[in-house]
Design a protein around this motif. Sequence first.
Motif, PDB file in Angstrom:
ATOM      1  N   UNK A 214      36.191  35.257  37.764  1.00 27.31           N
ATOM      2  CA  UNK A 214      35.851  36.675  37.887  1.00 27.31           C
ATOM      3  C   UNK A 214      34.336  36.784  37.954  1.00 27.31           C
ATOM      4  N   UNK A 215      33.863  37.571  38.877  1.00 28.07           N
ATOM      5  CA  UNK A 215      32.439  37.863  38.951  1.00 28.07           C
ATOM      6  C   UNK A 215      32.311  39.372  39.088  1.00 28.07           C
ATOM      7  N   UNK A 216      31.550  39.989  38.191  1.00 29.12           N
ATOM      8  CA  UNK A 216      31.301  41.433  38.237  1.00 29.12           C
ATOM      9  C   UNK A 216      29.806  41.668  38.109  1.00 29.12           C
ATOM     10  N   UNK A 217      29.358  42.788  38.629  1.00 30.54           N
ATOM     11  CA  UNK A 217      27.956  43.177  38.504  1.00 30.54           C
ATOM     12  C   UNK A 217      27.700  43.732  37.105  1.00 30.54           C
ATOM     13  N   UNK A 218      26.439  43.917  36.786  1.00 25.99           N
ATOM     14  CA  UNK A 218      26.038  44.438  35.486  1.00 25.99           C
ATOM     15  C   UNK A 218      26.652  45.814  35.254  1.00 25.99           C
ATOM     16  N   UNK A 219      27.201  46.014  34.060  1.00 22.13           N
ATOM     17  CA  UNK A 219      27.754  47.313  33.687  1.00 22.13           C
ATOM     18  C   UNK A 219      29.116  47.622  34.270  1.00 22.13           C
ATOM     19  N   UNK A 220      29.821  46.610  34.777  1.00 22.87           N
ATOM     20  CA  UNK A 220      31.099  46.862  35.447  1.00 22.87           C
ATOM     21  C   UNK A 220      32.316  46.581  34.574  1.00 22.87           C
TER      22      UNK A 220
END
Length: 176
Positions: free
Chosen positions: A114-120
């Motif tokens: 899993x890769x998410x951006x900051x604050x996601x």
Amino acid sequence: IADNIRRYHAETPELMTVEQLFLVSEGTELEYGVTWNTTRRNIVEWKGDKVAKLENTIKNFFEINHVLNLIEKYIMFVEKNERLNKLILAEHQTKAIEVVLERSLSEQSRRGLIWHAQGSGKTLTMIKTAELLFKSKEAEKPTVIMMLDRNELEGQLIDNLKNAGLALATANSDRT
């Protein structure tokens, strides 16, 4: 729209006792959330299949398997500041979890990422992914590694695990 939902909760709480989640629209966009938690942060946008017609997007959201999946898997209860909160994961989180579970349980690919951006909502995504993997009948003694790139995320993850009622043994942390 969110203000109206908050008012319904305050003025007629019996209206929201059976419902688990709600969908609201002002005519162009759709947002959804869970009952008894109407803070703006916990009402999220539903993009669906990105079809321009609102009617199709609403039908897509209310497809019976989708709604049942949201209620069964993606509503979470977490304690924060000695208060129980009910929340629902956002669309990008549920899609990421489904992909990771599919990959993790596949014979061809035994890993999920899993890769998410900051604050996601990375920590909640990781927690729910691990929970569903451990509950899966297809998974045999799964190993879950939660890799973080910043020290403050470790504290956030540990706090979120505690808030969700889960314990964590960390190898490199003095926080337990």
